[in-house]
Motif scaffolding. Sequence first.
Motif, mmCIF file in Angstrom:
data_model
loop_
_atom_site.group_PDB
_atom_site.id
_atom_site.type_symbol
_atom_site.label_atom_id
_atom_site.label_comp_id
_atom_site.label_asym_id
_atom_site.label_seq_id
_atom_site.Cartn_x
_atom_site.Cartn_y
_atom_site.Cartn_z
ATOM 1 N N SER A 134 -6.733 -4.046 13.434
ATOM 2 C CA SER A 134 -6.974 -3.441 12.486
ATOM 3 C C SER A 134 -8.738 -2.093 13.357
ATOM 4 C CB SER A 134 -7.910 -3.760 10.955
ATOM 5 O OG SER A 134 -7.371 -4.663 10.061
ATOM 6 N N ALA A 135 -8.026 -0.976 13.166
ATOM 7 C CA ALA A 135 -8.278 0.021 13.546
ATOM 8 C C ALA A 135 -9.213 0.692 13.065
ATOM 9 C CB ALA A 135 -8.008 1.542 14.011
ATOM 10 N N ASN A 144 -13.667 4.924 19.197
ATOM 11 C CA ASN A 144 -12.929 3.972 18.436
ATOM 12 C C ASN A 144 -12.667 2.480 19.015
ATOM 13 O OD1 ASN A 144 -11.052 3.070 16.031
ATOM 14 N ND2 ASN A 144 -10.147 5.208 15.985
ATOM 15 N N THR A 146 -10.878 -1.791 17.989
ATOM 16 C CA THR A 146 -9.329 -2.338 17.188
ATOM 17 C C THR A 146 -10.414 -3.429 16.827
ATOM 18 O OG1 THR A 146 -7.943 -2.072 17.662
ATOM 19 C CG2 THR A 146 -7.540 -3.188 17.605
ATOM 20 N N ASP A 166 -7.610 2.222 19.090
ATOM 21 C CA ASP A 166 -6.287 2.063 18.852
ATOM 22 C C ASP A 166 -5.064 2.068 19.114
ATOM 23 O OD1 ASP A 166 -6.158 4.717 19.196
ATOM 24 O OD2 ASP A 166 -6.579 5.283 17.092
ATOM 25 N N ALA A 169 -3.356 -0.749 16.745
ATOM 26 C CA ALA A 169 -2.785 -0.559 15.241
ATOM 27 C C ALA A 169 -1.960 0.662 15.415
ATOM 28 C CB ALA A 169 -4.229 0.287 14.721
#
Length: 287
Positions: A134-135, A144, A146, A166, A169
């Motif tokens: 899930s990002a 970012n 994950t 990310d 994802a």
Amino acid sequence: MQETRTSSARAGSRLSRLTTLAVLSAAALLSVAGPAHATAPMDPLPADIPDYQAALDLVKSADVRDTVCRFLSVPVPQGDGAVQPLPDQADPCEGLPAFTVQDPLALNEITPGFVAGTALPIPTEAVRLSHLVSALDAPVNGRNATVMLAPTRGGGWHLAAVRDGDSDAAYAGRATAGTLVFTEPQIRGWYQLRLTTVEPLNDQARQGLDGRSSVSLGDYQKLVKARYADKLPGSDYDSTGLSSGYGAAGKAAPASSSTPVLVGGSGAALALAGGAFALRRRRRTGV
């Protein structure tokens, strides 16, 4: 002549059965594949992810959110293998921009049996669900992350790691109703499976296919068998510590509490020592 014709007929029959089995396997697997996440409250839960509601509840939980905030509050360590504990503060998200952890996606990878050549080159035996990823919905202070979930023995999911970036994802989200996306984790290669045709999605995968734009699943099996068959768990290569071992990440493990730490290097990650997703530095590159 009669014996030759009979042998040819038998070989043709075996090939036909294998082809039929491969197509049926692909149809069965790809019929439930695709973007494995619920996009709205009324959407049906993904059929290919067991206990999906539990995974969805977990990534939306305050505990996971706090863990992500702790991860993002620490600068990415410089230097290979640097480790530092994450801060323990009353409100880990204080001062950070608002963010949302997106719905989990399936992270599929090739199976040890497929690599060893003991499994048939058909989708249901070549690829398995390993983790969920899930990002974040948007970068936080330019960064970012994950969230990775691992299956818990007895059912359900637990937080296994939080990683910078990310890309996992992003690639997992490229699956469609007619395709399956999977990874060859040793080279960070990402591929798309269309029935029984394997296509590369990134440079590592293109190198893994020797520059070809696509290969059959059977030909891809020959490639990974040549690369890793002698490096599976229990092999001399594994037992002497030259690799992290193949396939260990896919094993279910009981959730356990542990102190999260930030592991440095180019792929910084928050590692939960008691979880199933173990991060170990390799002594040689490639596997």
